[in-house]
Design a protein around this motif. Structure first.
Motif, mmCIF file in Angstrom:
data_model
loop_
_atom_site.group_PDB
_atom_site.id
_atom_site.type_symbol
_atom_site.label_atom_id
_atom_site.label_comp_id
_atom_site.label_asym_id
_atom_site.label_seq_id
_atom_site.Cartn_x
_atom_site.Cartn_y
_atom_site.Cartn_z
ATOM 1 N N VAL A 86 0.745 -9.419 -3.542
ATOM 2 C CA VAL A 86 1.946 -10.085 -3.030
ATOM 3 C C VAL A 86 2.965 -9.069 -2.533
ATOM 4 O O VAL A 86 3.549 -9.233 -1.456
ATOM 5 N N THR A 87 3.189 -8.012 -3.287
ATOM 6 C CA THR A 87 4.173 -7.019 -2.846
ATOM 7 C C THR A 87 3.677 -6.251 -1.619
ATOM 8 O O THR A 87 4.462 -5.916 -0.731
ATOM 9 N N ALA A 88 2.365 -6.007 -1.541
ATOM 10 C CA ALA A 88 1.824 -5.318 -0.371
ATOM 11 C C ALA A 88 1.967 -6.171 0.887
ATOM 12 O O ALA A 88 2.267 -5.657 1.970
ATOM 13 N N ALA A 89 1.758 -7.478 0.739
ATOM 14 C CA ALA A 89 1.816 -8.368 1.898
ATOM 15 C C ALA A 89 3.236 -8.645 2.363
ATOM 16 O O ALA A 89 3.465 -8.925 3.540
ATOM 17 N N THR A 90 4.198 -8.564 1.451
ATOM 18 C CA THR A 90 5.568 -8.981 1.770
ATOM 19 C C THR A 90 6.576 -7.840 1.824
ATOM 20 O O THR A 90 7.663 -8.000 2.380
ATOM 21 N N GLY A 91 6.244 -6.719 1.218
ATOM 22 C CA GLY A 91 7.219 -5.635 1.092
ATOM 23 C C GLY A 91 8.269 -5.881 0.038
ATOM 24 O O GLY A 91 9.245 -5.128 -0.068
#
Length: 217
Positions: A86-91
């Motif tokens: 999730v953090t990789a996809a959204t920043g």
């Protein structure tokens, strides 16, 4: 439909619209974990409480909107399986209590008891509850136009505090923190949202506190 908080893995989310904040609750498998997406109604800012699992479903919940923050309530893996994706996809930035942050799969900003995490214009108070894990936290939102709301992770459920695996010291720490920092501070109509299962209110659980103390779990 009115909000009930009754969600199941693979089922639809339930949405609660407050004056300044919208809360979307989703259950993800395989362990029936709850994830909560909080949206500031004024700014559109988004915060996710526990990227527990099923990253594609969590990302679908966001739609085209930008996620700013993911808060992990504690270090246990079932609450952060989807965190890296999730953090990789959204920043989005990852946030956790200092005592648990080192166990997460991504570098996280750390918070402490009494800190404030903002969701747009909406402040969330960090409440440190020691016992289920050393760095377990709850998030408190005091609705200016309504009741108080608590996101309790695995520290408080309908029917008792979180699992302390028979460790008496951890149980005494957790129930002491929960009683002092939650039940003693907040009114009976305070609604809480746990890491698994259905929601409840402090008023519904308060009469059971002596029983929880006596049984030791």
């Amino acid at each position: 439909m009115p909000y009930t908080g009754d969600v199941t893995p693979g089922g639809p989310p339930d949405v609660r619209r407050l004056g300044a904040l919208t809360i979307t609750k989703l259950s993800v498998g395989p362990m029936d974990n709850n994830a909560y997406l909080l949206r500031c109604n004024a700014t559109g800012a988004l915060l996710l409480v526990d990227a527990a699992n099923e990253a594609p479903r969590l990302l679908k919940l966001l739609g085209d909107d930008q996620l700013s923050t993911v808060v992990t309530t504690h270090r246990h893996m079932d609450h952060w399986v989807a965190l890296e994706a999730v953090t990789a996809a959204t920043g989005a930035r990852s946030v956790a209590h200092e005592a648990d942050a080192g166990e997460l799969p991504v570098t996280s900003d750390t918070v402490h008891d009494g800190d404030t995490i903002m969701v747009g214009d909406c402040p969330l108070e960090v409440i440190h509850l020691v016992g289920h894990t050393p760095g377990s936290i709850a998030l408190h939102y005091g609705d200016p136009a309504g009741i108080h709301h608590l996101f309790t992770g695995d520290s408080l459920f309908p029917g008792g505090v979180g699992n302390t695996r028979g460790n008496k010291e951890n149980f005494e720490s957790l129930i002491g923190d929960v009683e002092r920092k939650l039940f003693d501070r907040l009114p009976d109509d305070t609604w809480f949202y746990p890491g698994h299962g259905n929601d409840s209110t402090l008023g519904a659980e308060r009469p059971q506190l002596p029983e929880w103390h006596a049984r030791g779990w």
